[in-house]
Structures are given as C-alpha cells and as structure tokens.
Design a protein around this motif. Structure first.
Motif, PDB file in Angstrom:
ATOM      1  N   LYS A 120       1.863  11.037  -2.361  1.00  0.00           N
ATOM      2  CA  LYS A 120       2.415   9.701  -2.131  1.00  0.00           C
ATOM      3  C   LYS A 120       1.379   8.590  -2.287  1.00  0.00           C
ATOM      4  O   LYS A 120       1.726   7.452  -2.607  1.00  0.00           O
ATOM      5  CB  LYS A 120       3.065   9.650  -0.745  1.00  0.00           C
ATOM      6  CG  LYS A 120       4.287  10.550  -0.646  1.00  0.00           C
ATOM      7  CD  LYS A 120       4.889  10.573   0.747  1.00  0.00           C
ATOM      8  CE  LYS A 120       6.070  11.522   0.809  1.00  0.00           C
ATOM      9  NZ  LYS A 120       6.646  11.624   2.175  1.00  0.00           N
ATOM     10  N   SER A 121       0.111   8.914  -2.087  1.00  0.00           N
ATOM     11  CA  SER A 121      -0.922   7.889  -2.255  1.00  0.00           C
ATOM     12  C   SER A 121      -1.099   7.503  -3.721  1.00  0.00           C
ATOM     13  O   SER A 121      -1.712   6.478  -4.027  1.00  0.00           O
ATOM     14  CB  SER A 121      -2.256   8.369  -1.676  1.00  0.00           C
ATOM     15  OG  SER A 121      -2.676   9.563  -2.294  1.00  0.00           O
ATOM     16  N   LEU A 122      -0.559   8.327  -4.637  1.00  0.00           N
ATOM     17  CA  LEU A 122      -0.642   8.025  -6.068  1.00  0.00           C
ATOM     18  C   LEU A 122       0.714   7.617  -6.646  1.00  0.00           C
ATOM     19  O   LEU A 122       0.849   7.464  -7.854  1.00  0.00           O
ATOM     20  CB  LEU A 122      -1.164   9.249  -6.837  1.00  0.00           C
ATOM     21  CG  LEU A 122      -2.530   9.804  -6.411  1.00  0.00           C
ATOM     22  CD1 LEU A 122      -2.921  10.977  -7.301  1.00  0.00           C
ATOM     23  CD2 LEU A 122      -3.612   8.725  -6.445  1.00  0.00           C
ATOM     24  N   ALA A 123       1.700   7.432  -5.779  1.00  0.00           N
ATOM     25  CA  ALA A 123       3.074   7.209  -6.231  1.00  0.00           C
ATOM     26  C   ALA A 123       3.348   5.755  -6.589  1.00  0.00           C
ATOM     27  O   ALA A 123       4.069   5.038  -5.893  1.00  0.00           O
ATOM     28  CB  ALA A 123       4.052   7.700  -5.174  1.00  0.00           C
ATOM     29  N   ASP A 164       8.702   6.056   3.462  1.00  0.00           N
ATOM     30  CA  ASP A 164       8.614   7.523   3.558  1.00  0.00           C
ATOM     31  C   ASP A 164       7.183   8.032   3.656  1.00  0.00           C
ATOM     32  O   ASP A 164       6.904   9.190   3.338  1.00  0.00           O
ATOM     33  CB  ASP A 164       9.295   8.164   2.347  1.00  0.00           C
ATOM     34  CG  ASP A 164       8.579   7.845   1.034  1.00  0.00           C
ATOM     35  OD1 ASP A 164       7.717   6.934   1.020  1.00  0.00           O
ATOM     36  OD2 ASP A 164       8.879   8.514   0.025  1.00  0.00           O
ATOM     37  N   LEU A 165       6.262   7.198   4.119  1.00  0.00           N
ATOM     38  CA  LEU A 165       4.858   7.619   4.191  1.00  0.00           C
ATOM     39  C   LEU A 165       4.635   8.719   5.223  1.00  0.00           C
ATOM     40  O   LEU A 165       5.384   8.860   6.185  1.00  0.00           O
ATOM     41  CB  LEU A 165       3.956   6.434   4.541  1.00  0.00           C
ATOM     42  CG  LEU A 165       3.487   5.522   3.415  1.00  0.00           C
ATOM     43  CD1 LEU A 165       2.320   4.688   3.888  1.00  0.00           C
ATOM     44  CD2 LEU A 165       3.111   6.292   2.173  1.00  0.00           C
ATOM     45  N   GLU A 166       3.541   9.475   5.020  1.00  0.00           N
ATOM     46  CA  GLU A 166       3.150  10.509   5.961  1.00  0.00           C
ATOM     47  C   GLU A 166       2.847   9.890   7.328  1.00  0.00           C
ATOM     48  O   GLU A 166       2.291   8.791   7.422  1.00  0.00           O
ATOM     49  CB  GLU A 166       1.913  11.263   5.455  1.00  0.00           C
ATOM     50  CG  GLU A 166       2.087  11.959   4.123  1.00  0.00           C
ATOM     51  CD  GLU A 166       1.683  11.110   2.937  1.00  0.00           C
ATOM     52  OE1 GLU A 166       1.518  11.678   1.848  1.00  0.00           O
ATOM     53  OE2 GLU A 166       1.556   9.879   3.077  1.00  0.00           O
ATOM     54  N   SER A 222       0.811  -1.211   0.000  1.00  0.00           N
ATOM     55  CA  SER A 222       0.000   0.000   0.000  1.00  0.00           C
ATOM     56  C   SER A 222       0.846   1.262   0.000  1.00  0.00           C
ATOM     57  O   SER A 222       1.944   1.295   0.565  1.00  0.00           O
ATOM     58  CB  SER A 222      -0.925   0.001   1.218  1.00  0.00           C
ATOM     59  OG  SER A 222      -1.638   1.218   1.313  1.00  0.00           O
ATOM     60  N   THR A 223       0.299   2.318  -0.620  1.00  0.00           N
ATOM     61  CA  THR A 223       0.879   3.654  -0.490  1.00  0.00           C
ATOM     62  C   THR A 223       0.280   4.395   0.705  1.00  0.00           C
ATOM     63  O   THR A 223       0.535   5.578   0.888  1.00  0.00           O
ATOM     64  CB  THR A 223       0.647   4.476  -1.774  1.00  0.00           C
ATOM     65  OG1 THR A 223      -0.760   4.510  -2.059  1.00  0.00           O
ATOM     66  CG2 THR A 223       1.393   3.889  -2.950  1.00  0.00           C
ATOM     67  N   GLY A 224      -0.544   3.714   1.494  1.00  0.00           N
ATOM     68  CA  GLY A 224      -1.055   4.320   2.728  1.00  0.00           C
ATOM     69  C   GLY A 224      -2.518   4.072   3.012  1.00  0.00           C
ATOM     70  O   GLY A 224      -2.880   3.502   4.041  1.00  0.00           O
ATOM     71  N   LEU A 242      -6.375  15.491   6.605  1.00  0.00           N
ATOM     72  CA  LEU A 242      -5.671  15.313   7.876  1.00  0.00           C
ATOM     73  C   LEU A 242      -4.580  14.240   7.775  1.00  0.00           C
ATOM     74  O   LEU A 242      -3.706  14.177   8.627  1.00  0.00           O
ATOM     75  CB  LEU A 242      -6.671  14.948   8.978  1.00  0.00           C
ATOM     76  CG  LEU A 242      -7.669  16.049   9.355  1.00  0.00           C
ATOM     77  CD1 LEU A 242      -8.681  15.534  10.357  1.00  0.00           C
ATOM     78  CD2 LEU A 242      -6.941  17.268   9.909  1.00  0.00           C
ATOM     79  N   LYS A 243      -4.651  13.422   6.726  1.00  0.00           N
ATOM     80  CA  LYS A 243      -3.635  12.382   6.536  1.00  0.00           C
ATOM     81  C   LYS A 243      -2.341  12.922   5.934  1.00  0.00           C
ATOM     82  O   LYS A 243      -1.299  12.281   6.022  1.00  0.00           O
ATOM     83  CB  LYS A 243      -4.170  11.276   5.623  1.00  0.00           C
ATOM     84  CG  LYS A 243      -5.297  10.439   6.210  1.00  0.00           C
ATOM     85  CD  LYS A 243      -5.679   9.349   5.233  1.00  0.00           C
ATOM     86  CE  LYS A 243      -6.734   8.415   5.803  1.00  0.00           C
ATOM     87  NZ  LYS A 243      -7.042   7.313   4.863  1.00  0.00           N
ATOM     88  N   THR A 244      -2.416  14.062   5.257  1.00  0.00           N
ATOM     89  CA  THR A 244      -1.238  14.579   4.548  1.00  0.00           C
ATOM     90  C   THR A 244      -0.990  16.045   4.887  1.00  0.00           C
ATOM     91  O   THR A 244      -0.759  16.874   4.006  1.00  0.00           O
ATOM     92  CB  THR A 244      -1.399  14.408   3.018  1.00  0.00           C
ATOM     93  OG1 THR A 244      -2.559  15.127   2.572  1.00  0.00           O
ATOM     94  CG2 THR A 244      -1.532  12.945   2.637  1.00  0.00           C
TER      95      THR A 244
END
Length: 297
Positions: free
Chosen positions: A178-181, A40-42, A14-16, A260-262
């Motif tokens: 990052k969720s689209l990376a 490197d996730l948030e 997952s990207t998050g 709020l996640k990013t």
C-alpha cells in the motif's frame, strides 16, 4: 522550510509513511498538522500518525483520490502541503539516500541500485544525487544503473518501461504494497527517463512474491522490511535471474520501511510459535538438538 516561508500549518497526502514523518516533524516544529490518507491503510501506520496528535483524515478512496482532494485544499486554505505546493523541498531530501550510499561505499558509486517506486520521485532523486556528487568533485564518475521496482497490482511505470513506452497509463491500485499504491505517479515520466539514461531496467512482482521477498531479507540479512521492501527484494531477485544484474556487481537495494508497519501482509505466512510446558522434557520432546545446538522442531 514551511516555517521559514511563513506557514503555520503543514499537511500532506500520503500512502502512510510520509504522513508519519510529517506528523512527527510538525510536532517537533510546533506547527498545526493535517495528514490525509486512504481509508484502507495498515493499522500500524494509522497509529503512527495518531500518536503525534495531528488531524488525521481518512479519505474514502485510494491515494489518487486523496491527492486530488489535497490539491483543492492547498488552493483554498494556503497550507504547506509537503508533496504539493512545497514539494521541491520534500523531493530534494531524497537525494540523501544517494549521498549516504556513496559515502558508505568508500566514495564510489554502486554498479546497480534497485529502488521501489510509488510516485517515482525517490528513483529520480537518487539518480540526481549521484550526479551532484560528481558535480562537486566527491566522485569521479557515475556508472550506476538505476532499476525500478513495483508491485503488479500497481505498476504503471514498470509496465510502461517493459512495453518500451516513455509514458505511462494510470491504473487503479490493488496490492498489499500500500505504500507504493499510487496509480497516477507524479514523477513517472522522469523515472522512466532516469532509468533509460542509466541503461537500467524495471520490473514488478506479485503479492505472493512481495511476501517471499520480505521473508528472504529477514531470514538472510536479519532485516524485517515492510511491503515496499518486499517489492525491492522481489524485483532484485528477478533481475538477477534474468542476467540484468550480475552476481559480482556491487548492488544496493533500498529498503524504505520497517516491517512492523505492515504485519498484516505476512502474518499468515510466518507460522506460529511452538508452545510447550515449562519443562526440559517438554522442550526436548519438541526439538531435535545437535551437539552445537540448533535443531528442528
């Protein structure tokens, strides 16, 4: 579905956001859970996993490195990887975005939709969902143009579309979204195909435009989106300026995550609170108020 098929452990690459969801559902279903994420996730997305107490594995690398590792683990350990060996069930669930759109528009399809793309799966399943609504007779026709949105720092699908190709070249992601990376998107080919079939378009935005999109949506609609939402709004704005989306067309922009996640992405762009002493004089000194309130600091 994992329980029905006899699995005791669920997992995902997952990207998050998917990791957060899998962790929550696994806790509810009393299943063992492993989620694998890039290192490197948030912070908010990492916390969104840890709160459910799964095994959270940070991999030193990007999403594509994570996904390759998970494919190997799935073969060795026989776990239910949501987006690998039981991927069809996960992917089909995305059709609900199409179903709810049609229902909320009074059983009509929109003229245009703008969809953020990571693996490309969401875009293809919205297209499929619209056609299934027609197949079962709930709508008369599908007249929707499907538009895809990516960030410039990870835009293999949009780049291919704009170059007129029906295939994409994998890239190494470098973007705040990052969720689209995902540099090697599993459904990239099918996303290109769906967009072409619908006579839609694709585009991409810079990191600066992502932040501007987040701010624009928040300040005009009261919706605080994560970076993927900034990508969607940024591309929507571009497509309108290019005349691809007309201002009188019914258009749906899919916002797929909460801001709020990013928070890290916008913290330097939103300014700071106005700090005052607890007195009326101090308040009025800092703000120019009209008769009906409001005013500027």
């Amino acid at each position: 579905r994992a329980r029905e098929l006899g699995f005791e452990t669920v997992a995902c690459a997952s990207t998050g956001n998917l990791a957060n969801s899998v962790s929550a559902h696994a806790a509810s279903a009393n299943l063992h859970c492993y989620v694998f994420i890039p290192g490197d996730l948030e912070a908010a997305k990492v916390l969104g996993n840890l709160i459910y107490k799964p095994h959270v594995v940070e991999v030193e690398g990007n999403y594509d490195d994570v996904n390759r590792l998970c494919s190997e683990i799935a073969g060795e350990h026989g776990w239910a990887f949501v987006n690998i060996n039981i991927r069809p069930y996960y992917a089909e669930g995305s059709k609900t975005l199409a179903f709810e759109t049609v229902e909320q528009l009074g059983w009509k399809t929109p003229d245009q939709v703008v969809i953020p793309m990571a693996s490309g799966s969401l875009l293809t399943k919205i297209w499929k969902g619209l056609h299934e609504m027609k197949y079962v007779g709930l709508i008369d026709d599908v007249r929707t143009k499907i538009n895809g949105a990516q960030a410039e720092g990870c835009s293999p699908i949009s780049t291919a579309f704009k170059a007129g190709r029906d295939f994409f070249k994998p890239v190494k992601p470098k973007t705040i979204a990052k969720s689209l990376a995902i540099g090697n998107p599993a459904d990239g080919y099918y996303a290109l195909k769906a967009t072409a079939e619908s006579k839609g378009a694709m585009d991409m935005v810079t990191d600066e435009e992502v932040v501007e999109g987040i701010q624009l949506l928040a300040q005009t609609e009261g919706i605080f989106a994560e970076t993927a939402g900034g990508v969607t709004i940024g591309v929507l704005k571009k497509l309108v300026k290019q005349g691809i989306i007309k201002k009188n067309e019914v258009t749906v922009a899919y916002i797929t995550g909460n801001g709020l996640k990013t928070q890290e992405a916008v913290i330097d762009a939103v300014g700071r609170p106005t700090r005052i002493q607890p007195s009326l004089v101090a308040f009025e000194k800092n703000f120019k108020l009209g008769k009906n309130g409001g005013g500027d600091s």
